[in-house]
Design a protein around this motif. Sequence first.
Motif, PDB file in Angstrom:
ATOM      1  N   MET A  19       0.820  -1.180   0.000  1.00 32.42           N
ATOM      2  CA  MET A  19       0.000   0.000   0.000  1.00 32.42           C
ATOM      3  C   MET A  19       0.871   1.253   0.000  1.00 32.42           C
ATOM      4  SD  MET A  19      -3.173   0.619   2.475  1.00 32.42           S
ATOM      5  CE  MET A  19      -4.009   2.130   2.513  1.00 32.42           C
ATOM      6  N   ASN A  20       0.471   2.254  -0.824  1.00 34.50           N
ATOM      7  CA  ASN A  20       1.242   3.486  -0.933  1.00 34.50           C
ATOM      8  C   ASN A  20       1.060   4.363   0.298  1.00 34.50           C
ATOM      9  OD1 ASN A  20       2.207   2.860  -3.427  1.00 34.50           O
ATOM     10  ND2 ASN A  20       0.629   3.982  -4.539  1.00 34.50           N
ATOM     11  N   ASN A  21       2.102   5.106   0.554  1.00 31.05           N
ATOM     12  CA  ASN A  21       2.068   6.049   1.669  1.00 31.05           C
ATOM     13  C   ASN A  21       1.214   7.262   1.259  1.00 31.05           C
ATOM     14  OD1 ASN A  21       2.532   7.689   3.828  1.00 31.05           O
ATOM     15  ND2 ASN A  21       4.766   7.701   3.617  1.00 31.05           N
ATOM     16  N   PRO A  22       0.146   7.597   1.998  1.00 27.84           N
ATOM     17  CA  PRO A  22      -0.709   8.736   1.613  1.00 27.84           C
ATOM     18  C   PRO A  22       0.033  10.065   1.674  1.00 27.84           C
ATOM     19  CG  PRO A  22      -1.413   7.830   3.736  1.00 27.84           C
ATOM     20  CD  PRO A  22      -0.352   6.921   3.189  1.00 27.84           C
ATOM     21  N   PHE A  23       1.026  10.165   2.532  1.00 24.54           N
ATOM     22  CA  PHE A  23       1.783  11.416   2.619  1.00 24.54           C
ATOM     23  C   PHE A  23       2.659  11.631   1.387  1.00 24.54           C
ATOM     24  CE2 PHE A  23       0.948  10.557   7.160  1.00 24.54           C
ATOM     25  CZ  PHE A  23       0.264  11.726   7.453  1.00 24.54           C
ATOM     26  N   GLU A  24       3.085  10.534   0.794  1.00 31.06           N
ATOM     27  CA  GLU A  24       3.884  10.626  -0.432  1.00 31.06           C
ATOM     28  C   GLU A  24       3.049  11.222  -1.574  1.00 31.06           C
ATOM     29  OE1 GLU A  24       5.942   7.386  -3.302  1.00 31.06           O
ATOM     30  OE2 GLU A  24       6.335   7.159  -1.143  1.00 31.06           O
ATOM     31  N   ILE A  25       1.813  10.786  -1.660  1.00 27.46           N
ATOM     32  CA  ILE A  25       0.897  11.320  -2.683  1.00 27.46           C
ATOM     33  C   ILE A  25       0.647  12.800  -2.441  1.00 27.46           C
ATOM     34  CG2 ILE A  25      -1.448  11.159  -3.609  1.00 27.46           C
ATOM     35  CD1 ILE A  25      -1.337   8.140  -2.922  1.00 27.46           C
ATOM     36  N   LEU A  26       0.420  13.157  -1.173  1.00 30.41           N
ATOM     37  CA  LEU A  26       0.192  14.562  -0.826  1.00 30.41           C
ATOM     38  C   LEU A  26       1.415  15.422  -1.151  1.00 30.41           C
ATOM     39  CD1 LEU A  26      -1.758  14.327   2.556  1.00 30.41           C
ATOM     40  CD2 LEU A  26      -2.609  15.105   0.361  1.00 30.41           C
ATOM     41  N   ASN A  27       2.594  14.927  -0.866  1.00 32.39           N
ATOM     42  CA  ASN A  27       3.830  15.673  -1.168  1.00 32.39           C
ATOM     43  C   ASN A  27       3.981  15.914  -2.664  1.00 32.39           C
ATOM     44  OD1 ASN A  27       4.742  16.140   1.415  1.00 32.39           O
ATOM     45  ND2 ASN A  27       5.894  14.216   1.525  1.00 32.39           N
TER      46      ASN A  27
END
Length: 91
Positions: free
Chosen positions: A1-9
């Motif tokens: 599962m992808n890190n949601p903070f990475e997407i936000l960044n």
Amino acid sequence: MNNPFEILNKRLANIETLLLDIKHKPIEEKKPENLTVKETAKLLKVSEQSVHNYIKRGTLSAQKVGRILLIKRTDLDNALTEVKSLKYKRA
């Protein structure tokens, strides 16, 4: 599962680059090609009658389209130097 903070960044970085592009982009004011007598008078801060007098004397060239006189912006820009110099000329 992808890190949601990475997407936000990534999204924030995209927004930041878009904002920087907008900030550094030169603002070009779109000027109309042809002006009416009323618009020309407002631009020059003179009366409409003065603009009609400039046209009649040949200081400013205009094209008649139907009942409307249209003044090209390039002609107005060229004539501005002449109008300023004529202000101080004696008749």
